[in-house]
Design an enzyme around this catalytic site. Structure first.
Site, PDB file in Angstrom:
ATOM      1  N   HIS A   1       0.858  -1.180   0.000  1.00 22.22           N
ATOM      2  CA  HIS A   1       0.000   0.000   0.000  1.00 22.22           C
ATOM      3  C   HIS A   1       0.896   1.232   0.000  1.00 22.22           C
ATOM      4  O   HIS A   1       1.884   1.303   0.745  1.00 22.22           O
ATOM      5  CB  HIS A   1      -0.910   0.012   1.227  1.00 22.22           C
ATOM      6  CG  HIS A   1      -1.863   1.169   1.248  1.00 22.22           C
ATOM      7  ND1 HIS A   1      -2.767   1.403   0.234  1.00 22.22           N
ATOM      8  CD2 HIS A   1      -2.035   2.174   2.149  1.00 22.22           C
ATOM      9  CE1 HIS A   1      -3.467   2.491   0.513  1.00 22.22           C
ATOM     10  NE2 HIS A   1      -3.037   2.983   1.658  1.00 22.22           N
TER      11      HIS A   1
ATOM     12  N   HIS B   1      -2.860   9.351   1.146  1.00 20.68           N
ATOM     13  CA  HIS B   1      -2.910   8.168   0.297  1.00 20.68           C
ATOM     14  C   HIS B   1      -4.327   7.926  -0.195  1.00 20.68           C
ATOM     15  O   HIS B   1      -5.301   8.452   0.357  1.00 20.68           O
ATOM     16  CB  HIS B   1      -2.389   6.938   1.051  1.00 20.68           C
ATOM     17  CG  HIS B   1      -3.104   6.669   2.347  1.00 20.68           C
ATOM     18  ND1 HIS B   1      -3.891   5.560   2.554  1.00 20.68           N
ATOM     19  CD2 HIS B   1      -3.151   7.373   3.516  1.00 20.68           C
ATOM     20  CE1 HIS B   1      -4.387   5.575   3.781  1.00 20.68           C
ATOM     21  NE2 HIS B   1      -3.953   6.668   4.394  1.00 20.68           N
TER      22      HIS B   1
ATOM     23  N   CYS C   1      -3.530   2.940  -5.445  1.00 19.33           N
ATOM     24  CA  CYS C   1      -2.746   3.776  -4.536  1.00 19.33           C
ATOM     25  C   CYS C   1      -1.328   4.009  -5.046  1.00 19.33           C
ATOM     26  O   CYS C   1      -0.735   5.076  -4.817  1.00 19.33           O
ATOM     27  CB  CYS C   1      -2.721   3.165  -3.136  1.00 19.33           C
ATOM     28  SG  CYS C   1      -1.988   1.502  -3.052  1.00 19.33           S
TER      29      CYS C   1
END
Length: 266
Positions: A30, A42, A130
């Site tokens: 991530h 994010h 992401c």
């Protein structure tokens, strides 16, 4: 710091750094942009398994500013490296580095804060995730076409599938070493061609203030597609873009008579 790892301590962080953490047993990472004071901006997605979202799910797919603990979720902290050499690019795990150069921290932070207020569009695993968000903040490059991704994790997966599938087996070297070299070489070529530092006609540098217009047009197309097709069909159409070359290659190498194929190499 070894080439295979970019693990860092929090005291090494600088505003504008692209950071990531591995999750689910190191199966995926991530990504986000570190701003300052232990905060990370994010792109998050809605709960559950989501390949791509529609406008009705956009409230759950948003750009957020979280503290470092929430971002890491008990994971380790790593820094995404930019401007690496080709050698380093190939020996490192996909989704950890790029050949592209990073913009100055001021531009990176400006994009991150602007997208925090205005959004990055609906989450899409295949071309707006992401990692794509973080790469855009660092480089200003975004997918302006219907398909494709700068995400190293996504592009490496399709590169591996295509590298194995499009090999002309009737002309392969007889040895296993030769086979491995051919597959590895093709995989490296495909992975390199999808990196942000290589350039692609579907990827352009877009000012963050103009990104909203691009996202609006993209969302309109998505809403129209949703009215005409089911979610599964839209997903399969996206996958078909990446794997369509496999079908045509199989037709060329396996369905074409061998004597005809050999003429192409003469």
């Amino acid at each position: 710091m070894g080439l295979m790892s970019s693990k860092i301590g929090r005291d090494e962080l600088r505003p504008g750094d692209h950071i990531y953490t591995w999750r689910s047993g190191n199966s995926y990472s991530h990504h986000g942009i570190y701003v300052r004071d232990g905060k990370v901006i994010h792109l998050t997605r809605g709960p559950g398994l989501i390949i791509f979202s529609s406008s009705t799910q956009s409230s759950d797919d948003r750009v957020v500013c979280s503290n470092m603990e929430d971002f890491l979720c008990d994971g380790q902290l790593y820094r995404f490296e930019y401007g690496v050499s080709r050698f380093e690019f190939f020996i490192r795990r996909p989704g950890t580095c790029s050949l592209a150069s990073s913009d100055p921290p001021e531009q990176v932070l400006h994009r991150a804060y602007y997208l925090l207020e205005n959004g990055f569009g609906n989450y899409q695993l295949l071309n707006r995730n992401c990692e794509d968000f973080s790469i855009y903040c660092k480089t200003g490059f975004i997918n302006t076409g219907r398909h494709g991704s700068f995400s190293g994790q996504i592009s490496s997966l399709f590169s591996a599938i295509n590298a194995v599938a499009i090999i002309p087996y009737r002309f392969l070297p007889a040895s296993l070493i030769g086979l491995a070299l051919v597959v590895c070489g093709l995989y490296c070529f495909l992975r390199l061609s999808n990196d942000a530092g290589r350039g692609n006609r579907d990827f352009d540098a877009v000012e963050v203030e103009k990104l909203a217009d691009l996202s609006d047009a993209h969302n309109i197309r998505e809403d129209m597609n949703m009215m005409e097709n089911s979610t599964i069909r839209r997903f399969l159409r996206r996958v078909n873009y990446h794997s369509g070359g496999i079908v045509w290659t199989i037709r060329i190498w396996y369905w074409t008579p061998e004597n005809t194929t050999l003429l192409w190499f003469k």
